[in-house]
Each structure stands twice: as C-alpha cells, then as structure tokens.
Design a protein around this motif. Structure first.
Motif, PDB file in Angstrom:
ATOM      1  N   ALA A  19     -30.911 142.932  84.387  1.00 35.02           N
ATOM      2  CA  ALA A  19     -31.435 142.093  83.368  1.00 35.02           C
ATOM      3  C   ALA A  19     -32.838 142.570  82.922  1.00 35.02           C
ATOM      4  N   GLN A  20     -33.740 143.685  83.774  1.00 35.23           N
ATOM      5  CA  GLN A  20     -34.518 144.072  83.164  1.00 35.23           C
ATOM      6  C   GLN A  20     -34.660 145.043  82.050  1.00 35.23           C
ATOM      7  N   GLY A  21     -33.416 145.504  81.916  1.00 40.26           N
ATOM      8  CA  GLY A  21     -33.380 146.587  80.710  1.00 40.26           C
ATOM      9  C   GLY A  21     -33.402 147.922  81.343  1.00 40.26           C
ATOM     10  N   ASP A  41     -27.617 144.563  79.746  1.00 38.29           N
ATOM     11  CA  ASP A  41     -27.168 143.217  79.801  1.00 38.29           C
ATOM     12  C   ASP A  41     -28.105 142.368  79.612  1.00 38.29           C
ATOM     13  N   SER A  42     -27.805 140.758  79.414  1.00 34.80           N
ATOM     14  CA  SER A  42     -28.869 139.696  79.123  1.00 34.80           C
ATOM     15  C   SER A  42     -29.795 139.760  78.034  1.00 34.80           C
ATOM     16  N   ALA A  43     -30.511 138.670  77.802  1.00 37.09           N
ATOM     17  CA  ALA A  43     -31.344 138.432  76.745  1.00 37.09           C
ATOM     18  C   ALA A  43     -32.540 139.373  76.851  1.00 37.09           C
ATOM     19  N   ALA A  44     -33.087 139.384  78.307  1.00 37.90           N
ATOM     20  CA  ALA A  44     -34.346 140.146  78.644  1.00 37.90           C
ATOM     21  C   ALA A  44     -34.053 141.781  78.792  1.00 37.90           C
ATOM     22  N   GLY A  45     -32.823 142.057  78.442  1.00 37.86           N
ATOM     23  CA  GLY A  45     -32.420 143.488  78.741  1.00 37.86           C
ATOM     24  C   GLY A  45     -32.761 144.314  77.714  1.00 37.86           C
ATOM     25  N   ASN A  46     -34.056 144.793  77.669  1.00 37.20           N
ATOM     26  CA  ASN A  46     -34.539 145.556  76.353  1.00 37.20           C
ATOM     27  C   ASN A  46     -34.279 147.108  76.604  1.00 37.20           C
ATOM     28  N   TYR A  47     -34.237 147.810  75.515  1.00 39.41           N
ATOM     29  CA  TYR A  47     -34.567 149.151  75.749  1.00 39.41           C
ATOM     30  C   TYR A  47     -35.862 149.625  75.392  1.00 39.41           C
ATOM     31  N   LYS A  48     -36.589 150.175  76.281  1.00 40.03           N
ATOM     32  CA  LYS A  48     -38.177 150.540  75.938  1.00 40.03           C
ATOM     33  C   LYS A  48     -38.437 151.870  76.180  1.00 40.03           C
ATOM     34  N   GLY A  61     -20.176 159.523  68.572  1.00 36.65           N
ATOM     35  CA  GLY A  61     -19.428 158.424  69.125  1.00 36.65           C
ATOM     36  C   GLY A  61     -19.922 157.553  70.196  1.00 36.65           C
ATOM     37  N   PRO A  62     -20.841 158.217  71.314  1.00 33.51           N
ATOM     38  CA  PRO A  62     -21.402 157.376  72.267  1.00 33.51           C
ATOM     39  C   PRO A  62     -21.883 156.058  71.728  1.00 33.51           C
ATOM     40  N   THR A  63     -22.184 155.017  72.483  1.00 33.17           N
ATOM     41  CA  THR A  63     -22.586 153.533  72.306  1.00 33.17           C
ATOM     42  C   THR A  63     -23.677 153.179  73.049  1.00 33.17           C
ATOM     43  N   VAL A  64     -24.718 152.631  72.589  1.00 35.62           N
ATOM     44  CA  VAL A  64     -25.577 151.788  73.341  1.00 35.62           C
ATOM     45  C   VAL A  64     -25.707 150.487  72.841  1.00 35.62           C
ATOM     46  N   THR A  65     -25.370 149.573  73.774  1.00 29.53           N
ATOM     47  CA  THR A  65     -25.303 148.136  73.278  1.00 29.53           C
ATOM     48  C   THR A  65     -26.438 147.429  74.110  1.00 29.53           C
ATOM     49  N   LEU A  66     -26.929 146.549  73.367  1.00 28.30           N
ATOM     50  CA  LEU A  66     -28.133 145.678  74.184  1.00 28.30           C
ATOM     51  C   LEU A  66     -28.024 144.372  73.601  1.00 28.30           C
ATOM     52  N   LEU A  67     -28.523 143.194  74.681  1.00 31.78           N
ATOM     53  CA  LEU A  67     -28.593 142.047  74.180  1.00 31.78           C
ATOM     54  C   LEU A  67     -30.044 141.625  74.223  1.00 31.78           C
ATOM     55  N   GLY A  68     -31.121 142.642  74.239  1.00 34.53           N
ATOM     56  CA  GLY A  68     -32.324 142.328  74.164  1.00 34.53           C
ATOM     57  C   GLY A  68     -33.176 142.973  73.038  1.00 34.53           C
ATOM     58  N   ASN A  69     -34.194 143.470  73.105  1.00 36.18           N
ATOM     59  CA  ASN A  69     -34.842 144.220  72.001  1.00 36.18           C
ATOM     60  C   ASN A  69     -34.990 145.610  72.215  1.00 36.18           C
ATOM     61  N   TRP A  70     -35.297 146.291  71.135  1.00 40.19           N
ATOM     62  CA  TRP A  70     -35.487 147.661  71.112  1.00 40.19           C
ATOM     63  C   TRP A  70     -36.944 147.961  70.809  1.00 40.19           C
ATOM     64  N   ILE A  71     -37.343 148.788  71.528  1.00 37.84           N
ATOM     65  CA  ILE A  71     -38.974 149.132  71.685  1.00 37.84           C
ATOM     66  C   ILE A  71     -39.151 150.525  71.698  1.00 37.84           C
ATOM     67  N   ASN A  72     -39.781 151.061  70.961  1.00 39.68           N
ATOM     68  CA  ASN A  72     -40.024 152.574  70.891  1.00 39.68           C
ATOM     69  C   ASN A  72     -41.585 152.983  70.738  1.00 39.68           C
ATOM     70  N   SER A  89     -26.250 143.088  70.148  1.00 38.28           N
ATOM     71  CA  SER A  89     -25.089 142.215  70.497  1.00 38.28           C
ATOM     72  C   SER A  89     -25.648 140.987  70.958  1.00 38.28           C
ATOM     73  N   GLY A  90     -27.082 140.700  70.912  1.00 41.64           N
ATOM     74  CA  GLY A  90     -27.827 139.624  71.455  1.00 41.64           C
ATOM     75  C   GLY A  90     -27.815 138.605  70.471  1.00 41.64           C
ATOM     76  N   ALA A  91     -28.701 137.633  70.918  1.00 38.34           N
ATOM     77  CA  ALA A  91     -29.029 136.274  69.720  1.00 38.34           C
ATOM     78  C   ALA A  91     -30.288 137.009  68.983  1.00 38.34           C
ATOM     79  N   ALA A  92     -31.239 136.462  68.561  1.00 35.65           N
ATOM     80  CA  ALA A  92     -32.498 136.783  68.020  1.00 35.65           C
ATOM     81  C   ALA A  92     -33.068 137.865  68.544  1.00 35.65           C
ATOM     82  N   GLN A  93     -32.887 139.346  68.038  1.00 34.60           N
ATOM     83  CA  GLN A  93     -33.484 140.222  68.518  1.00 34.60           C
ATOM     84  C   GLN A  93     -34.298 141.009  67.498  1.00 34.60           C
ATOM     85  N   THR A  94     -34.992 142.004  67.912  1.00 30.20           N
ATOM     86  CA  THR A  94     -36.190 142.710  67.245  1.00 30.20           C
ATOM     87  C   THR A  94     -36.180 144.255  67.596  1.00 30.20           C
ATOM     88  N   ILE A  95     -36.547 144.792  66.602  1.00 30.71           N
ATOM     89  CA  ILE A  95     -36.616 146.237  66.574  1.00 30.71           C
ATOM     90  C   ILE A  95     -37.980 146.488  66.402  1.00 30.71           C
TER      91      ILE A  95
END
Length: 526
Positions: A19-21, A41-48, A61-72, A89-95
């Motif tokens: 859940a920490q992403g 996984d999980s709403a707190a599962g960000n990619y940072k 073709g490879p896929t990154v699926t996240l339920l949290g936010n994307w932070i670069n 694939s989450g709820a309210a998400q940000t880029i």
C-alpha cells in the motif's frame, strides 16, 4: 544507475506492491516483455520517481496499473522508451511532480476525476508517436495546466462519456490542449466537457497543411461567471455590438469563450459546442441564428459572423464555422454571437430630440472603416422606410466624430429612424431603429417615466382610445401587461401591479388607432 528487470518469463501475473506504492529512488526499471506488468495496489499506492528514476519498456505492451497518484520528481520525462500502457484505475487520482511525464498510452479507469498538477504529455516521443489517451468514462481536469498530444492521428484521444475539463475562467486560460498534428489536415475532436458531466466537444478541422512535422494548434474553452462574458479574453478591448448600439456581451453573445493558437499560418473549419444554459442572450437573439467571431485587434472580419445555426436554450448547441484563417503563432479568442451584419463603424450613440419644432438626430462614432456616407431613413410604421437625407462620413479613422441631421418634416405622429452606412465600395449596412421624440402638437402624445412608486404613463389624446401596455425586463421577459381606456385630453396612469426592481425595462404601448410608443426606462440605477 541501478537497473531492475521485470521479465515476462518470470512474471505471468501482475506484480502487486504494498500500500506504500513504489518509490523509485534513481532506479532504472526495465520492463522486458509485454506481460511484465506492474500493479500498485490501494489508494495510497503511488508511483513516485526521484533522483533520475526511469521506467524503460523494452517492448510494446507492458502495463503499469496504479490506484494512487503519479509523481515525477526526476529531471526526466519518466520513460526512456515508448510503448508502455499506464492505467489510472483508482478513484480521484492526480498526475504531478516537479517535472512533466511523457506517457505513451494512458487509460483513465476506476472512478472520479483525474487531475493534472503539472503539464502532461501523451502519445509518445519516438520517431512515430502513436500512443493514445483513452478517457473512457472519466473526466480529466486540466486544472490550469496544459495537455500535449504528440500522436498526430485523429484517434489520439478517445472517449465514451469521459471528457477533458478546460474550465479555468481567467482572461488567458492556461488549461489548454496542444495537439501536434504535423503536416496533417482533417478533423481532430477534443472532447471538452463541464464539471457537471456535460460533453461540449470541439472539432478542429485543419484545411491548410502546416509546414513542419512538429507543427501544432492549441485550443481551450471556458464558461463565464456572469452573463457579461467576463473576464474578457486576453487582448480583447471591446464587445461593442453595432446592432444594439451598445456593449453586446450580455445581449448577443453566448456565455463561453474559445481560444486558439496555430504554430504556423493555416485555415480551419471549427465546430463549437455550448450548453443551452449558457445562452442568456436577450429576446429575440436567444433563439435566432448565431455564428462565430474572432478577435485580432478587433472583431473580424468586420464583426460579421462565420457560420450560422439556431441558438438553443436547453441541452447542447453547436455552430460550424468554415474557413477561419489563423495567423502564425497568434492568439485568437473566439465567441458565438447573434450579430450577423454589422456596420463597419463603431457607433456609440444614436438619439433623437425635439429641437425648436424640428426632429434633431445625433449620432457618434468611435471609429470608422472605409465609411463613405450615411443615409438617414424614416418610417411612420417602423416597417417601411424612406430616405430623407445623407451625411458625409469620415473614411477610415480611429477618432471620435459627432454627426447631426434635422428632419425637414415635422414629427406630428409616430416616427422611426435608422442609419444606412455605405462603404466606398458600395456595400452598406443598417443600424438599429430608434423612436423619434414627439415634436408636433396636433396629435396624440405618449410618455412613460418612473415615479419612484412604479411606472407612470401619460397620454394626451385627440380622441378616446384604448391602449395595451407591455413591459419587458432586460432579459426580454414579459413582466406586466395592462389594457387601459383613455378619454380625449390628458390621461395619467400609474402602473404598480408588480413591484419593479432596479434595472432596465422596455415599455411598448400600442393604441387601438394604430398608435405605437416604445421606450427604454432605467429604474433606480444611478
């Protein structure tokens, strides 16, 4: 840089992280196979990503699926090669992040709105970018940031009920879509929509090819907070409507702005969409035909509308305007207006007054373009007009000019006037109609004024008559209607059947013998 390989041979199912992403602290994540997927996984599962972290899809073709936010937060575009799919694939998400990410395929899934916190690019950055932004059913809120689309194909943005929200109501809207179409022509649809979930797509059909593979157009749209189209778009200095002889932003313009820039000179056919609720035009303009106008130091060409379609009051309306020219790297805001055949002059006033028994007409222009002369026209019924004189114009000028003309025939009944302006090339247009002030003494006299306790009507009759009095508010809505009978001589009436609020009202009085009186009345406004 440390490299972490995800091999399709080893991974036959999505790899779930905690859940920490994922915190990519400078690693080079290599996705070596179409099935080498990452699932956070999980709403707190960000990619940072930070310290130069990258994702490298070696194949498509490879896929990154996240339920949290994307932070670069790395000083790069997030990927070292095109070909990946990123599923939100989450709820309210940000880029977001301190640097933009350049995605290939992006799929908006899950629920709620996805929101940009930084400029975002999609479609890939290789030799032939062809990634797709798939909105599906989700809204994408640009949130004062711009979205760059690098796939030049018409299908680079897809949606079902999803939409792009470009609703930042400031004079220069930063919530823009920049589409790199290269040298391609044809239609591109930007599925704009409102926060309420109403789709108002914008179709930009480029008809003149741009010169470079990196050429683009920029588009944005926004509603206005009030029915005055404010704030006006950047560089716009006036919304004068020659048909109304006044500022036409409230009376004759849809409450929405569109803004465009082409990187090089081109032409386009554009289909604008708007909500019926944004049609607050005054009667009768609110159901008449409307068309597009664009601003380049003035509303051009000569304020005339391009394209035409009936205005709608409910649902979604659309207007298609063909052949709109775009200058290179030039900001062009646009509106939809009911104005169809304006004067090539900026007419700021047109009035009449009784002066020593003569009807004196006065008008003022703030600017003139190719103006040869004015013809003054008069009518006794408001329908059939005849020429009664001419006044020379001042050609092309940006200075104010005042004009007067005395009607040689006394006004002993109803009289209506309008101006017909003629260019040096013979083209002409007409102004709105004004009602002449009564000058004669041998006929009925009608007047209306505010008493502070409603509206007072005075009628001086040569014979007994009956009158119908209709009062309309500034939106053109009928708010009062009365039938009155009068005797020969002076009659006085006070209309207090409704409580009149402060504002502008139009009073129409029609008599049983054909008398007609119309006047604009301002109540309680200083």
């Amino acid at each position: 840089m440390k490299k972490i390989f995800f091999l399709s041979l080893l991974i036959s199912f999505p790899l779930a992280f905690s859940a920490q992403g994922i915190l990519n602290n400078g690693a080079h994540i290599v996705m070596n196979g179409a099935a080498s997927n990452i699932y956070i996984d999980s709403a707190a599962g960000n990619y940072k990503s930070q310290a130069g972290g990258l994702i490298d899809p070696l194949v498509f073709g490879p896929t990154v699926t996240l339920l949290g936010n994307w932070i670069n937060n790395s000083a790069n575009v997030g990927f070292s090669f095109d070909g990946s799919n990123v599923n939100f694939s989450g709820a309210a998400q940000t880029i977001g992040g301190t640097n933009f990410t350049h995605f290939y395929n992006v799929n908006l899934l899950g629920s709620n709105t996805k929101t940009l916190l930084v400029q975002t690019r999609v479609g890939g950055f290789g030799g032939v970018p062809n990634g797709v932004l798939s909105l599906g059913t989700r809204p994408l809120d640009l949130n004062s940031f711009d979205l760059w689309v690098f796939n030049p194909a018409a299908g680079a943005i897809t949606n079902t009920t999803g939409y792009i929200q470009s609703e930042t109501n400031v004079s220069l809207n930063p919530s823009q879509v920049r589409w790199f179409i290269g040298t391609n022509t044809g239609a591109r649809i930007i599925p704009f929509g409102t926060a309420g979930g109403i789709q108002i797509p914008l179709t930009v059909n480029t008809t003149a090819a741009l010169p470079l593979s990196t050429s683009y157009f920029v588009a944005a749209t926004r509603p206005t907070a009030v029915n005055l189209n404010t704030p006006w778009a950047a560089t716009v200095t006036q919304m004068y409507d020659p048909t109304l002889l006044a500022d036409g932003s409230a009376q004759a313009v849809i409450d929405r702005w569109w803004e465009f820039t082409y990187s090089a000179a081109s032409t386009a056919t554009i289909t604008f969409s708007y909500r019926g609720a944004e049609n607050t035009l005054f009667v009768p303009y609110n159901t008449g035909n409307i068309g597009a106008q664009y601003w380049l130091g003035a509303w051009v060409p000569n304020n005339a509308c391009i394209g035409s379609a009936p205005a709608v009051l409910a649902g979604v309306g659309a207007v298609t305007a063909a052949g709109i020219p775009f200058l290179a790297a030039t900001y062009q805001p646009m509106i939809l207006s009911s104005l169809g055949a304006p004067l090539p002059i900026e007419l700021t006033s047109f009035t009449s007054e009784c002066n020593k028994g003569q009807e004196l007409l006065s008008w003022t222009t703030a600017s003139e373009s190719n103006n040869d002369y004015f013809t003054i026209e008069r009518s006794d019924d408001g329908l059939t007009f005849r020429d009664i004189g001419t006044v020379q114009g001042n050609g092309t000028t940006s200075q104010q000019h005042n004009y007067t003309f005395a009607d040689p025939q006394a006004v002993t009944g109803n009289a209506y006037y309008r101006l017909r302006q003629t260019d040096f090339n013979g083209q002409h247009s007409t102004s709105q109609i004004i009602v002449g002030e009564q000058c004669g003494s041998n006929t009925d006299f009608i007047n209306a004024f505010s008493s502070g306790q409603g509206i007072d009507i005075s009628i001086n009759n040569a014979q007994s008559s009956s009158y119908q009095i209709s009062i309309f508010d500034a939106r053109g809505r009928l708010i009062s209607k009365n039938e009155i009978a009068t005797n020969e001589g002076l009659n006085h009436f006070n209309l207090n059947d409704v409580r009149f609020a402060e504002g502008i009202y139009l009073i129409n009085i029609v008599g049983s013998h054909g008398e007609f009186f119309s006047r604009k009345l301002v109540l309680g406004l200083n």
